[in-house]
Design an enzyme around this catalytic site. Sequence first.
Site, PDB file in Angstrom:
ATOM      1  NE  ARG A   1      -2.612   0.664   3.368  1.00  0.00           N
ATOM      2  CZ  ARG A   1      -2.101   1.367   4.389  1.00  0.00           C
ATOM      3  NH1 ARG A   1      -1.763   2.467   4.442  1.00  0.00           N
ATOM      4  NH2 ARG A   1      -1.740   0.436   5.820  1.00  0.00           N
TER       5      ARG A   1
ATOM      6  CE1 TYR B   1     -14.132  11.436 -17.250  1.00  0.00           C
ATOM      7  CE2 TYR B   1     -13.340  11.283 -15.243  1.00  0.00           C
ATOM      8  CZ  TYR B   1     -13.999  10.582 -16.190  1.00  0.00           C
ATOM      9  OH  TYR B   1     -14.480   9.466 -16.237  1.00  0.00           O
TER      10      TYR B   1
ATOM     11  CG  ASP C   1      -6.338  15.328 -16.279  1.00  0.00           C
ATOM     12  OD1 ASP C   1      -5.785  14.553 -17.348  1.00  0.00           O
ATOM     13  OD2 ASP C   1      -7.218  14.690 -15.684  1.00  0.00           O
TER      14      ASP C   1
ATOM     15  CE  LYS D   1      -9.727   7.410 -19.716  1.00  0.00           C
ATOM     16  NZ  LYS D   1     -10.892   6.265 -19.720  1.00  0.00           N
TER      17      LYS D   1
HETATM   18  N1  PLP Z   1      -8.913  12.845 -16.443  1.00  0.00           N
HETATM   19  C1  PLP Z   1      -9.489  12.582 -17.681  1.00  0.00           C
HETATM   20  C2  PLP Z   1      -9.111  13.834 -18.802  1.00  0.00           C
HETATM   21  C3  PLP Z   1     -10.206  11.615 -17.874  1.00  0.00           C
HETATM   22  O1  PLP Z   1     -10.609  11.428 -19.205  1.00  0.00           O
HETATM   23  C4  PLP Z   1     -10.278  10.528 -16.825  1.00  0.00           C
HETATM   24  C5  PLP Z   1     -11.346   9.343 -17.441  1.00  0.00           C
HETATM   25  O2  PLP Z   1     -11.816   9.266 -18.548  1.00  0.00           O
HETATM   26  C6  PLP Z   1      -9.805  10.479 -15.745  1.00  0.00           C
HETATM   27  C7  PLP Z   1      -8.862  11.682 -15.703  1.00  0.00           C
HETATM   28  C8  PLP Z   1     -10.106   9.486 -14.638  1.00  0.00           C
HETATM   29  O3  PLP Z   1      -9.497   8.315 -15.166  1.00  0.00           O
HETATM   30  P1  PLP Z   1      -9.808   6.796 -14.665  1.00  0.00           P
HETATM   31  O4  PLP Z   1     -11.060   6.630 -15.304  1.00  0.00           O
HETATM   32  O5  PLP Z   1      -8.623   5.934 -15.083  1.00  0.00           O
HETATM   33  O6  PLP Z   1      -9.932   7.019 -13.083  1.00  0.00           O
END
Ligand code: PLP
Length: 407
Positions: A68, A122, A194, A219
């Site tokens: 962890r 997002y 991000d 992704k």
């Molecule tokens: N940030 C962005 C821009 C995303 O498109 C996503 C998910 O689609 C996330 C964060 C969150 O990622 P996760 O689905 O791996 O938790």
Amino acid sequence: MDDWHFDTRSVHAGRNQGPLQDPNEPRPDGLGTPVVPGIQPSSAYYFDSLDSLDRAFDDPTKGFVYARHGGQTGGLFGEAIADLEGADGAVAFSSGMAAVHAALLASEPSKPRGILASRDLYGATQALLTNLFAPQGIPIRLVDTTELGAVRDALGEGPRLLYVETISNPLMRLADLAVLADLAHGAGAHLIVDNTFASPYLCRPIEHGADAVVHSATKYLGGHGDLTAGVVAAQADLLPALGLVSRLVGGTLGAFDAWLALRGLRTLSLRLERQCANALALARALRDHPRIARVHYPGLGDHAQHALARRLFADRGFSGMLSFELAGAEVRQVRAFMDALNLLLPAPTMGDVYSLALYPAQASHRGLSPEQRAALGIGDNLVRISCGIESPDDIIADVLQALDAAR
Ligand code: PLP
């Protein structure tokens, strides 16, 4: 290794056998060194003496103790991302949202010094801010971060951090990272970015002044639609807090997904190069199509931020993502378009080797009312495409036949 190009480093980053093994030392058993790192799923590590265990507890660079707190394979993935993003370090998480949450907490937002974020976020990140952080009394303010005057004003309220996405979802708006970093730092705030949509292949926000970079590694970093992971790459001052959140909240990345993510990195440059080329070809094919009202793609010369895209992405491409509006289409016709696709998969994800289509009103932004979506510019006729690595001819042909079918 430091002077290797990005494309070379993405093939080799995190190749060593672990942060604790000197790659120049011969392996103790005299065997050759494996070309790929191993998967180390152990949930705990033991030491020859309690003194060594003490040292590892006190200083994570002296050894792994408990999964962890971070394990060997996740550590390698973190090392690789720190290298590719040009950061002092990185912590790997079990999902992108765990990474977003940790990055926000690491800046220690509190009352009255809350969080200033882009309004184009997002959906789950926006929900995290409004449903979990705001009820704890942490002030949350959302602004249009393409309006630099509005950002400057909002920073005057003294937030701890400014949070933006390099490329926004699904309208492909760009954040002018260098300017935002200057503004944030001038107001004593961190800039956290991000970078999921761009990937470090296109943009490395730390080079533009960001303090931390977040990815959903589910992704582009993983790239094959077969893992769930996240990572935060950060400068030294944020790393202890990130490590603390990781240890105490426990969203640590498991060894198997970490290994898959490392393997994904090997082809990151090749995949992105092809995905960007495919997206540009599709954007050009759709731009003048009579059934399309508008294409959102920063690679098109008439995109409002085309010049910024060239600066930000250093002419490596313009993203593998795009969105478009079906002219005069009702929800029924957009659904018919989605159902008529044969090659593109209508799955709620992005960044994979497979091309994907998503209907934001039904998926990523379904939690918002039509009025809230309209205020963001997300109409019920908007479709988002994540281009894969297939032949551009087949991707374009599939989209065109689905447009024909959706009358
Ligand atoms: N940030 C962005 C821009 C995303 O498109 C996503 C998910 O689609 C996330 C964060 C969150 O990622 P996760 O689905 O791996 O938790």
